[in-house]
Design a protein around this motif. Structure first.
Motif, mmCIF file in Angstrom:
data_model
loop_
_atom_site.group_PDB
_atom_site.id
_atom_site.type_symbol
_atom_site.label_atom_id
_atom_site.label_comp_id
_atom_site.label_asym_id
_atom_site.label_seq_id
_atom_site.Cartn_x
_atom_site.Cartn_y
_atom_site.Cartn_z
ATOM 1 N N GLU A 1 0.650 -1.378 0.229
ATOM 2 C CA GLU A 1 0.066 -0.113 0.155
ATOM 3 C C GLU A 1 0.940 1.470 0.052
ATOM 4 O OE1 GLU A 1 -3.343 2.430 -0.109
ATOM 5 O OE2 GLU A 1 -3.184 0.108 -0.373
ATOM 6 N N VAL A 2 1.905 1.058 0.802
ATOM 7 C CA VAL A 2 2.811 2.373 0.707
ATOM 8 C C VAL A 2 3.731 2.586 -0.542
ATOM 9 C CG1 VAL A 2 4.899 3.139 1.867
ATOM 10 C CG2 VAL A 2 3.076 2.455 3.273
ATOM 11 N N ASP A 3 4.085 1.308 -0.918
ATOM 12 C CA ASP A 3 4.999 1.139 -2.374
ATOM 13 C C ASP A 3 4.900 -0.229 -2.923
ATOM 14 O OD1 ASP A 3 6.812 1.158 -4.224
ATOM 15 O OD2 ASP A 3 8.156 2.000 -3.164
ATOM 16 N N PRO A 4 4.207 -0.128 -4.041
ATOM 17 C CA PRO A 4 3.884 -1.356 -4.809
ATOM 18 C C PRO A 4 5.139 -2.142 -5.281
ATOM 19 C CG PRO A 4 2.373 0.211 -5.276
ATOM 20 C CD PRO A 4 3.498 0.832 -4.665
ATOM 21 N N GLY A 5 6.108 -1.409 -5.125
ATOM 22 C CA GLY A 5 7.497 -1.973 -5.629
ATOM 23 C C GLY A 5 8.270 -2.739 -4.624
ATOM 24 N N ILE A 6 7.654 -2.694 -3.372
ATOM 25 C CA ILE A 6 8.165 -3.480 -2.239
ATOM 26 C C ILE A 6 8.093 -4.924 -2.415
ATOM 27 C CG2 ILE A 6 8.454 -3.722 0.266
ATOM 28 C CD1 ILE A 6 8.112 -0.759 0.408
ATOM 29 N N GLN A 7 9.225 -5.707 -2.274
ATOM 30 C CA GLN A 7 9.019 -7.139 -2.552
ATOM 31 C C GLN A 7 8.843 -7.850 -0.981
ATOM 32 O OE1 GLN A 7 12.453 -8.409 -4.677
ATOM 33 N NE2 GLN A 7 11.989 -7.201 -6.451
ATOM 34 N N VAL A 8 8.077 -8.523 -0.912
ATOM 35 C CA VAL A 8 7.789 -9.324 0.413
ATOM 36 C C VAL A 8 7.653 -10.806 0.304
ATOM 37 C CG1 VAL A 8 6.361 -9.671 2.418
ATOM 38 C CG2 VAL A 8 6.179 -7.318 1.399
ATOM 39 N N THR A 9 8.729 -11.560 0.530
ATOM 40 C CA THR A 9 8.899 -12.738 0.356
ATOM 41 C C THR A 9 8.631 -13.522 1.868
ATOM 42 O OG1 THR A 9 10.286 -12.640 -1.339
ATOM 43 C CG2 THR A 9 10.256 -14.805 -0.148
ATOM 44 N N MET A 10 7.482 -14.064 1.916
ATOM 45 C CA MET A 10 7.102 -15.004 3.032
ATOM 46 C C MET A 10 7.825 -16.223 3.112
ATOM 47 S SD MET A 10 5.186 -12.717 4.573
ATOM 48 C CE MET A 10 5.028 -13.755 5.924
ATOM 49 N N ARG A 11 8.146 -16.628 4.324
ATOM 50 C CA ARG A 11 8.985 -17.878 4.472
ATOM 51 C C ARG A 11 8.152 -18.940 5.553
ATOM 52 N NH1 ARG A 11 13.656 -17.282 2.202
ATOM 53 N NH2 ARG A 11 14.696 -15.166 1.699
ATOM 54 N N ILE A 12 6.842 -18.326 5.635
ATOM 55 C CA ILE A 12 6.093 -19.267 6.530
ATOM 56 C C ILE A 12 4.665 -19.103 6.005
ATOM 57 C CG2 ILE A 12 5.431 -17.369 8.074
ATOM 58 C CD1 ILE A 12 5.838 -19.807 10.442
ATOM 59 N N LYS A 13 3.666 -20.222 6.074
ATOM 60 C CA LYS A 13 2.617 -20.121 5.850
ATOM 61 C C LYS A 13 1.539 -19.687 7.210
ATOM 62 C CE LYS A 13 2.748 -22.856 2.005
ATOM 63 N NZ LYS A 13 2.372 -24.205 1.189
ATOM 64 N N ASP A 14 0.350 -19.235 6.842
ATOM 65 C CA ASP A 14 -0.715 -18.911 7.889
ATOM 66 C C ASP A 14 -0.789 -20.197 8.663
ATOM 67 O OD1 ASP A 14 -0.641 -16.252 7.467
ATOM 68 O OD2 ASP A 14 -2.461 -16.259 6.668
ATOM 69 N N GLY A 15 -1.120 -20.260 9.975
ATOM 70 C CA GLY A 15 -1.310 -21.774 10.687
ATOM 71 C C GLY A 15 -0.146 -22.511 10.819
ATOM 72 N N GLU A 16 1.020 -22.113 10.416
ATOM 73 C CA GLU A 16 2.275 -22.932 10.703
ATOM 74 C C GLU A 16 2.838 -22.533 12.042
ATOM 75 O OE1 GLU A 16 3.722 -24.177 6.163
ATOM 76 O OE2 GLU A 16 4.861 -22.729 7.350
ATOM 77 N N ARG A 17 3.682 -23.321 12.593
ATOM 78 C CA ARG A 17 4.333 -22.973 14.018
ATOM 79 C C ARG A 17 5.656 -22.497 13.566
ATOM 80 N NH1 ARG A 17 1.866 -26.085 18.552
ATOM 81 N NH2 ARG A 17 0.242 -27.485 17.703
ATOM 82 N N PHE A 18 6.171 -21.591 14.582
ATOM 83 C CA PHE A 18 7.550 -21.088 14.550
ATOM 84 C C PHE A 18 8.148 -21.259 15.636
ATOM 85 C CE2 PHE A 18 4.640 -17.226 14.760
ATOM 86 C CZ PHE A 18 5.324 -16.777 15.904
ATOM 87 N N THR A 19 9.310 -21.073 15.823
ATOM 88 C CA THR A 19 10.035 -21.000 17.039
ATOM 89 C C THR A 19 10.986 -19.646 17.132
ATOM 90 O OG1 THR A 19 11.877 -22.322 16.000
ATOM 91 C CG2 THR A 19 10.217 -23.535 17.160
ATOM 92 N N ALA A 20 11.353 -19.363 18.137
ATOM 93 C CA ALA A 20 12.159 -17.869 18.497
ATOM 94 C C ALA A 20 13.418 -18.290 17.456
ATOM 95 C CB ALA A 20 12.660 -17.903 20.068
ATOM 96 N N GLY A 21 13.574 -17.009 16.833
ATOM 97 C CA GLY A 21 14.914 -17.135 15.901
ATOM 98 C C GLY A 21 14.578 -17.368 14.493
ATOM 99 N N ASP A 22 13.431 -17.811 14.327
ATOM 100 C CA ASP A 22 13.150 -18.352 12.901
ATOM 101 C C ASP A 22 12.613 -17.030 12.122
ATOM 102 O OD1 ASP A 22 13.045 -20.802 13.321
ATOM 103 O OD2 ASP A 22 10.944 -21.185 13.299
ATOM 104 N N THR A 23 13.413 -17.004 10.812
ATOM 105 C CA THR A 23 13.140 -15.983 9.816
ATOM 106 C C THR A 23 11.746 -15.992 9.069
ATOM 107 O OG1 THR A 23 15.425 -15.316 9.355
ATOM 108 C CG2 THR A 23 13.763 -14.675 7.866
ATOM 109 N N LEU A 24 10.836 -15.300 9.221
ATOM 110 C CA LEU A 24 9.570 -15.473 8.737
ATOM 111 C C LEU A 24 9.298 -14.840 7.465
ATOM 112 C CD1 LEU A 24 7.533 -15.126 12.217
ATOM 113 C CD2 LEU A 24 8.570 -17.140 11.234
ATOM 114 N N ALA A 25 9.966 -13.693 7.206
ATOM 115 C CA ALA A 25 9.653 -13.254 5.844
ATOM 116 C C ALA A 25 11.045 -12.199 5.703
ATOM 117 C CB ALA A 25 8.363 -12.363 5.801
#
Length: 284
Positions: A60-84
């Protein structure tokens, strides 16, 4: 209910609230053409929710910003994980950062709490109960709150007042004041609604159950019942209606409630008392 249009509208309003005339700090400290890379990382364990909302804040701020998700909704994560990983215009990234985190941290908090309740119920002996949310959501954020519950493995109760009939104590008092007893009141409702409309009735005493059954309710909510009375209520209903338990549900108590044989346990705390998960956005 969490559609692209709902997400974009909410994000737009949030950004207008946070930066109505722009981001003064970013504009005065960072060159307009500077680019950067940042990572979304977990600072504690949890269950993720809000990937599309997180990305929408940056786009919304800048359509050119690239966001790469490394996790899906509903998945568990642990402290230290890179999520995006986020890459693009530095000013735009900083302007969107807080809004993106506010949504995702709250939604992940709801998903994480929901998963804890679901796990507790699933482990209870003899349980087949589902964990469900309530309408105790932040005004304006209901689609996000309820979506996050689903990400945590829970189920949605009715979305709003238009979705189903739910007769509570004040409705019962109003019907009685109009000269209708409980059974007649439920039958009166049935006569006015379509055949697909679900009717749920809340009771706070065992002696109300026979009248509700006679009226033909689809679901009977046992509100703030003791464990002993919950078992008795389940036995009285005997499969003739869905049995929902509600009121003062905690992680410690829900396994015991689930073991009574109820079908649904609604937990208002999932959305009204949630703690946001600690996520961080750090320059790479």
């Amino acid at each position: 209910m969490l559609t692209r249009l709902v997400i974009e509208d909410a994000v737009r309003h949030a950004l207008m609230e946070d930066a109505p005339t722009g981001d003064i700090t970013a504009a005065t400290t960072i060159p307009a053409d500077e680019t950067a890379t940042a990572v979304l990382s977990a600072r504690e364990n949890g269950v993720f929710s809000g990937a599309d909302v997180f990305a929408a804040a940056f786009h919304e701020v800048d359509p050119g910003i690239q966001v790469t998700m490394r996790i899906k909704d509903g998945e568990r994560f642990t402290a230290g994980d890179t999520l995006a990983t986020i890459h693009g215009n530095a000013r735009g990234m900083l302007t969107a950062e807080r809004v993106a985190l506010n949504f995702t941290q709250r939604m992940s908090g709801i998903a994480t709490m929901t998963r804890a309740f679901v796990d507790a119920v699933d482990a209870a002996p003899g349980s087949h109960a589902r964990i469900a949310d309530t309408r105790k959501t932040v005004p304006g954020l209901r689609p996000f709150d309820k979506y996050a519950v689903v990400c945590g493995g829970g189920r949605n109760h009715r979305y709003g007042l238009s979705d189903a009939v739910m007769v509570k104590d004040n409705h019962i008092a109003a019907m009685q004041a109009a000269g209708l007893d409980l059974t007649a009141g439920i039958k009166h409702i049935r006569d006015q609604v379509g055949h697909t409309t679900h009717i749920e009735v809340e009771v706070d005493r065992l002696d109300q159950i026979p009248a509700v059954l006679e009226g033909g309710a689809d679901t009977i909510m046992l509100d703030n019942f003791s464990l002993e009375d919950t078992r008795k209520g389940v036995a009285m209903i005997a499969g003739r209606a869905i049995v929902e338990a509600s009121g003062t549900m905690t992680l410690e108590r829900v396994p015991q409630v689930a073991s009574t044989g109820v079908d649904v346990i609604s937990v208002g705390a999932l959305t009204h008392s949630v703690r946001s998960i600690d996520l961080g956005l750090d320059w790479a």
